[in-house]
Design a protein around this motif. Sequence first.
Motif, PDB file in Angstrom:
ATOM      1  N   LEU A  72      43.580 124.956  81.980  1.00 44.95           N
ATOM      2  CA  LEU A  72      42.597 125.800  82.656  1.00 44.95           C
ATOM      3  C   LEU A  72      43.130 126.061  84.059  1.00 44.95           C
ATOM      4  N   ASP A  73      43.436 127.332  84.369  1.00 40.84           N
ATOM      5  CA  ASP A  73      43.968 127.676  85.688  1.00 40.84           C
ATOM      6  C   ASP A  73      42.873 127.841  86.731  1.00 40.84           C
ATOM      7  N   SER A  74      41.764 128.496  86.354  1.00 40.04           N
ATOM      8  CA  SER A  74      40.681 128.718  87.317  1.00 40.04           C
ATOM      9  C   SER A  74      39.378 128.975  86.572  1.00 40.04           C
ATOM     10  N   SER A  75      38.283 128.927  87.331  1.00 39.80           N
ATOM     11  CA  SER A  75      36.968 129.216  86.755  1.00 39.80           C
ATOM     12  C   SER A  75      36.102 129.913  87.781  1.00 39.80           C
ATOM     13  N   THR A  76      35.167 130.722  87.286  1.00 38.92           N
ATOM     14  CA  THR A  76      34.193 131.389  88.140  1.00 38.92           C
ATOM     15  C   THR A  76      32.828 131.184  87.517  1.00 38.92           C
ATOM     16  N   PRO A  77      31.911 130.469  88.175  1.00 38.20           N
ATOM     17  CA  PRO A  77      32.061 129.798  89.458  1.00 38.20           C
ATOM     18  C   PRO A  77      32.985 128.583  89.339  1.00 38.20           C
ATOM     19  N   LEU A 103      25.599 127.573  94.523  1.00 36.07           N
ATOM     20  CA  LEU A 103      25.268 128.996  94.539  1.00 36.07           C
ATOM     21  C   LEU A 103      23.811 129.229  94.891  1.00 36.07           C
ATOM     22  N   ALA A 104      23.523 130.406  95.452  1.00 35.98           N
ATOM     23  CA  ALA A 104      22.148 130.755  95.806  1.00 35.98           C
ATOM     24  C   ALA A 104      21.369 131.235  94.581  1.00 35.98           C
ATOM     25  N   ASP A 105      22.064 131.885  93.628  1.00 39.79           N
ATOM     26  CA  ASP A 105      21.412 132.429  92.434  1.00 39.79           C
ATOM     27  C   ASP A 105      22.208 132.081  91.193  1.00 39.79           C
ATOM     28  N   VAL A 106      21.576 132.208  90.038  1.00 43.47           N
ATOM     29  CA  VAL A 106      22.270 131.998  88.767  1.00 43.47           C
ATOM     30  C   VAL A 106      23.286 133.130  88.602  1.00 43.47           C
ATOM     31  N   PRO A 107      24.562 132.817  88.356  1.00 44.24           N
ATOM     32  CA  PRO A 107      25.565 133.879  88.198  1.00 44.24           C
ATOM     33  C   PRO A 107      25.338 134.642  86.894  1.00 44.24           C
ATOM     34  N   GLU A 108      25.893 135.856  86.822  1.00 48.72           N
ATOM     35  CA  GLU A 108      25.753 136.667  85.611  1.00 48.72           C
ATOM     36  C   GLU A 108      26.496 136.041  84.439  1.00 48.72           C
ATOM     37  N   SER A 109      27.603 135.343  84.741  1.00 49.78           N
ATOM     38  CA  SER A 109      28.425 134.782  83.668  1.00 49.78           C
ATOM     39  C   SER A 109      29.289 133.648  84.203  1.00 49.78           C
ATOM     40  N   VAL A 110      29.911 132.929  83.270  1.00 56.12           N
ATOM     41  CA  VAL A 110      30.934 131.934  83.592  1.00 56.12           C
ATOM     42  C   VAL A 110      32.226 132.455  82.979  1.00 56.12           C
TER      43      VAL A 110
END
Length: 193
Positions: free
Chosen positions: A37-42, A48-55
């Motif tokens: 795994l190179d990176s992840s978002t979040p 975070l201030a809000d729930v993200p749209e996706s992972v």
Amino acid sequence: MHYSYGRARSAARALVVPAALGILAMGAPLAAAHTDLDSSTPVAKASLADVPESVTLTFSDPMDQKYAKVAVTGPDKQPAGQGTPRVDGKRVTIALDPQAPAGEYSVGYRVVSADGHPVSGSYTFTVQTQQASPSPTRSATGTLTPAAGAPVASDSGGSTGTSTAAVTAAGVLLAAGAAGYLMLRRKRVSRDD
């Protein structure tokens, strides 16, 4: 003659074994190649201030859609992911429920790269609790004014119309009650006479 033939065979063996080990050693890095795994978002441990749209998880090798499994669990221990993970080359993305609550989220994944390497792991991130609405403050004239950032009620709209209708209905009832009282009082006065 027989002695020299045996020595030649031993010398040949001595050369073949290191050559074979060298070939194996050169191939070893390829066999030990590992998908990561190179990176992840979040990112892991993000706040975070809000729930993200996706992972979105980005790996070192292209992924196989058939074997891409990603699960996101919310603070209420319920699944927060929506639908199935979508693979786009090295990236695997899963949509999140925008109505999911604040708190700690856990991301777990088990994927297989296009060349057959399995990768699994997990991490967490946090969505902060929403701040309470600021309370109104009293102005110098004594009227309540909304705090900064608080929504302000509009003068036009249903709530004002509803309160005006309530006041009008109350006035009509009061007037009817007063008229009824006066009529009863007149009847009593006329009986007494």
